[in-house]
Motif scaffolding. Structure first.
Motif, PDB file in Angstrom:
ATOM      1  N   THR A  34      -3.159   6.708  -3.344  1.00  0.00           N
ATOM      2  CA  THR A  34      -4.296   7.313  -2.624  1.00  0.00           C
ATOM      3  C   THR A  34      -4.178   8.064  -1.679  1.00  0.00           C
ATOM      4  O   THR A  34      -2.800   7.762  -1.005  1.00  0.00           O
ATOM      5  CB  THR A  34      -5.506   6.492  -2.448  1.00  0.00           C
ATOM      6  OG1 THR A  34      -4.901   5.566  -1.396  1.00  0.00           O
ATOM      7  CG2 THR A  34      -6.645   5.470  -2.932  1.00  0.00           C
ATOM      8  N   HIS A  56      -7.955   2.967  16.250  1.00  0.00           N
ATOM      9  CA  HIS A  56      -9.526   4.122  16.111  1.00  0.00           C
ATOM     10  C   HIS A  56      -8.333   5.623  15.752  1.00  0.00           C
ATOM     11  O   HIS A  56      -8.244   6.477  14.834  1.00  0.00           O
ATOM     12  CB  HIS A  56     -10.048   4.704  17.036  1.00  0.00           C
ATOM     13  CG  HIS A  56     -10.800   2.885  16.553  1.00  0.00           C
ATOM     14  ND1 HIS A  56     -11.993   2.599  15.666  1.00  0.00           N
ATOM     15  CD2 HIS A  56     -11.234   2.043  17.283  1.00  0.00           C
ATOM     16  CE1 HIS A  56     -12.170   0.907  16.317  1.00  0.00           C
ATOM     17  NE2 HIS A  56     -12.331   0.764  16.801  1.00  0.00           N
ATOM     18  N   ARG A  65      -4.407   0.059  19.911  1.00  0.00           N
ATOM     19  CA  ARG A  65      -5.715   0.171  19.246  1.00  0.00           C
ATOM     20  C   ARG A  65      -6.511   1.442  19.678  1.00  0.00           C
ATOM     21  O   ARG A  65      -6.962   2.163  19.402  1.00  0.00           O
ATOM     22  CB  ARG A  65      -6.286  -0.530  18.849  1.00  0.00           C
ATOM     23  CG  ARG A  65      -5.693  -2.351  17.593  1.00  0.00           C
ATOM     24  CD  ARG A  65      -6.591  -3.495  17.859  1.00  0.00           C
ATOM     25  NE  ARG A  65      -6.229  -4.040  16.796  1.00  0.00           N
ATOM     26  CZ  ARG A  65      -6.418  -4.514  15.922  1.00  0.00           C
ATOM     27  NH1 ARG A  65      -7.190  -4.130  15.292  1.00  0.00           N
ATOM     28  NH2 ARG A  65      -5.730  -5.572  15.271  1.00  0.00           N
ATOM     29  N   ARG A 120      -6.091   2.251  10.246  1.00  0.00           N
ATOM     30  CA  ARG A 120      -7.580   2.301  10.026  1.00  0.00           C
ATOM     31  C   ARG A 120      -7.711   1.655   9.856  1.00  0.00           C
ATOM     32  O   ARG A 120      -9.355   1.227  10.327  1.00  0.00           O
ATOM     33  CB  ARG A 120      -7.381   4.365   9.948  1.00  0.00           C
ATOM     34  CG  ARG A 120      -6.878   5.482  11.058  1.00  0.00           C
ATOM     35  CD  ARG A 120      -7.697   6.225  10.766  1.00  0.00           C
ATOM     36  NE  ARG A 120      -7.112   7.706  11.061  1.00  0.00           N
ATOM     37  CZ  ARG A 120      -8.055   7.997  12.218  1.00  0.00           C
ATOM     38  NH1 ARG A 120      -9.382   8.208  11.601  1.00  0.00           N
ATOM     39  NH2 ARG A 120      -7.263   8.854  13.155  1.00  0.00           N
ATOM     40  N   GLU A 121      -7.688   0.665   8.708  1.00  0.00           N
ATOM     41  CA  GLU A 121      -8.084  -0.258   7.841  1.00  0.00           C
ATOM     42  C   GLU A 121      -8.264  -2.072   8.611  1.00  0.00           C
ATOM     43  O   GLU A 121      -8.424  -2.322   8.153  1.00  0.00           O
ATOM     44  CB  GLU A 121      -7.770  -0.184   6.512  1.00  0.00           C
ATOM     45  CG  GLU A 121      -8.229   0.878   4.843  1.00  0.00           C
ATOM     46  CD  GLU A 121      -7.212   1.103   4.403  1.00  0.00           C
ATOM     47  OE1 GLU A 121      -6.450   0.163   3.839  1.00  0.00           O
ATOM     48  OE2 GLU A 121      -7.988   1.636   3.273  1.00  0.00           O
ATOM     49  N   ALA A 122      -6.675  -1.436   8.979  1.00  0.00           N
ATOM     50  CA  ALA A 122      -7.346  -3.033   9.903  1.00  0.00           C
ATOM     51  C   ALA A 122      -7.865  -2.733  11.614  1.00  0.00           C
ATOM     52  O   ALA A 122      -7.503  -3.583  12.338  1.00  0.00           O
ATOM     53  CB  ALA A 122      -5.272  -3.150  10.601  1.00  0.00           C
ATOM     54  N   GLN A 125      -3.159   5.130   7.177  1.00  0.00           N
ATOM     55  CA  GLN A 125      -4.032   4.053   6.414  1.00  0.00           C
ATOM     56  C   GLN A 125      -4.453   2.863   6.483  1.00  0.00           C
ATOM     57  O   GLN A 125      -5.556   2.699   7.046  1.00  0.00           O
ATOM     58  CB  GLN A 125      -4.108   4.788   4.384  1.00  0.00           C
ATOM     59  CG  GLN A 125      -5.071   4.557   4.078  1.00  0.00           C
ATOM     60  CD  GLN A 125      -5.087   5.381   2.514  1.00  0.00           C
ATOM     61  OE1 GLN A 125      -4.137   5.797   2.769  1.00  0.00           O
ATOM     62  NE2 GLN A 125      -5.792   5.271   1.693  1.00  0.00           N
ATOM     63  N   ALA A 126      -3.439   2.493   6.684  1.00  0.00           N
ATOM     64  CA  ALA A 126      -3.230   0.945   6.757  1.00  0.00           C
ATOM     65  C   ALA A 126      -3.748   0.460   8.401  1.00  0.00           C
ATOM     66  O   ALA A 126      -4.780  -0.610   7.872  1.00  0.00           O
ATOM     67  CB  ALA A 126      -2.043  -0.152   6.497  1.00  0.00           C
ATOM     68  N   TRP A 185      -7.162  12.926   9.343  1.00  0.00           N
ATOM     69  CA  TRP A 185      -5.612  11.962   9.935  1.00  0.00           C
ATOM     70  C   TRP A 185      -4.076  12.233   9.957  1.00  0.00           C
ATOM     71  O   TRP A 185      -3.466  11.650  10.612  1.00  0.00           O
ATOM     72  CB  TRP A 185      -6.205  10.870   8.862  1.00  0.00           C
ATOM     73  CG  TRP A 185      -7.123   9.809   8.710  1.00  0.00           C
ATOM     74  CD1 TRP A 185      -8.143  10.518   9.405  1.00  0.00           C
ATOM     75  CD2 TRP A 185      -7.158   8.889   7.932  1.00  0.00           C
ATOM     76  NE1 TRP A 185      -9.387   9.427   9.190  1.00  0.00           N
ATOM     77  CE2 TRP A 185      -8.434   8.201   8.220  1.00  0.00           C
ATOM     78  CE3 TRP A 185      -6.451   7.941   7.295  1.00  0.00           C
ATOM     79  CZ2 TRP A 185      -9.188   7.045   7.308  1.00  0.00           C
ATOM     80  CZ3 TRP A 185      -7.020   6.826   6.648  1.00  0.00           C
ATOM     81  CH2 TRP A 185      -8.287   5.843   7.358  1.00  0.00           C
ATOM     82  N   LYS A 237       0.745   6.650   5.185  1.00  0.00           N
ATOM     83  CA  LYS A 237       0.288   5.620   4.451  1.00  0.00           C
ATOM     84  C   LYS A 237      -0.207   4.829   5.098  1.00  0.00           C
ATOM     85  O   LYS A 237      -0.624   3.682   5.471  1.00  0.00           O
ATOM     86  CB  LYS A 237       1.445   5.032   3.040  1.00  0.00           C
ATOM     87  CG  LYS A 237       1.260   5.664   2.026  1.00  0.00           C
ATOM     88  CD  LYS A 237       0.337   5.355   1.342  1.00  0.00           C
ATOM     89  CE  LYS A 237       0.032   6.371   0.058  1.00  0.00           C
ATOM     90  NZ  LYS A 237      -1.692   6.608  -0.361  1.00  0.00           N
ATOM     91  N   PRO A 248      -4.751  10.003   2.331  1.00  0.00           N
ATOM     92  CA  PRO A 248      -5.477   9.310   3.286  1.00  0.00           C
ATOM     93  C   PRO A 248      -6.114  10.707   4.071  1.00  0.00           C
ATOM     94  O   PRO A 248      -5.715  12.209   3.628  1.00  0.00           O
ATOM     95  CB  PRO A 248      -4.582   9.132   4.712  1.00  0.00           C
ATOM     96  CG  PRO A 248      -3.252   9.765   3.782  1.00  0.00           C
ATOM     97  CD  PRO A 248      -2.899   9.951   2.934  1.00  0.00           C
ATOM     98  N   GLY A 291       0.893  -1.334   0.056  1.00  0.00           N
ATOM     99  CA  GLY A 291      -0.375  -0.058  -0.183  1.00  0.00           C
ATOM    100  C   GLY A 291       1.257   1.304  -0.252  1.00  0.00           C
ATOM    101  O   GLY A 291      -0.175   2.381  -0.321  1.00  0.00           O
TER     102      GLY A 291
END
Length: 130
Positions: A18, A105, A76, A100-102, A97-98, A24, A94, A20, A13
């Motif tokens: 893209t 918070h 987390r 948050r996707e995982a 972004q990764a 963020w 990046k 973020p 990624g």
């Protein structure tokens, strides 16, 4: 095994185009203030050879190359914000972004990174042992 998949996905990624969302990130000034006041946990995700150029006091050194073994050190759901910093904010953006996707918070990145921190002459010191 899940961590290995996460790190591989993160590294892949890093080359994605893209960006973020702006919420963020925090400015360099805000990141410094949060670090120095103890109101945020700050992880320096640069590699050891980059840490050798100097680090901000109070940051946790967590090179991306060590994430397979140490990813659990990034809480987390911390009781205070988690900030990531790298050299210029490209990797940290990046990584946020990764994360948050995982499922992480309250994690953001410091815009400008350590290169801008150093350019401004802000306090830096040698890295300390883990």
């Amino acid at each position: 095994m899940r961590r290995i998949g996460f790190v591989l996905a993160l590294l892949i990624g890093l080359s994605a185009c893209t960006r973020p969302p702006e919420d963020w990130r925090v400015s360099l000034e805000e990141g410094r203030a949060l670090l120095e006041s103890g109101q945020a946990l700050v992880f320096d995700i640069r590699e050891p050879q980059e840490h050798a150029t100097g680090v901000a006091a109070g940051t946790v050194l967590l090179p991306m190359s060590q994430w397979n073994q140490r990813l659990g050190e990034i809480p987390r759901d911390a009781d205070r914000p988690v900030l990531l910093i790298c050299n210029t904010q490209n990797r940290s953006a990046k990584a946020v972004q990764a994360l948050r996707e995982a499922g992480w918070h309250d994690v953001r990145y410091i815009h400008g990174g350590m290169s801008e921190w150093a350019r401004r002459g802000w306090p830096m010191g040698p890295p300390s042992e883990r």
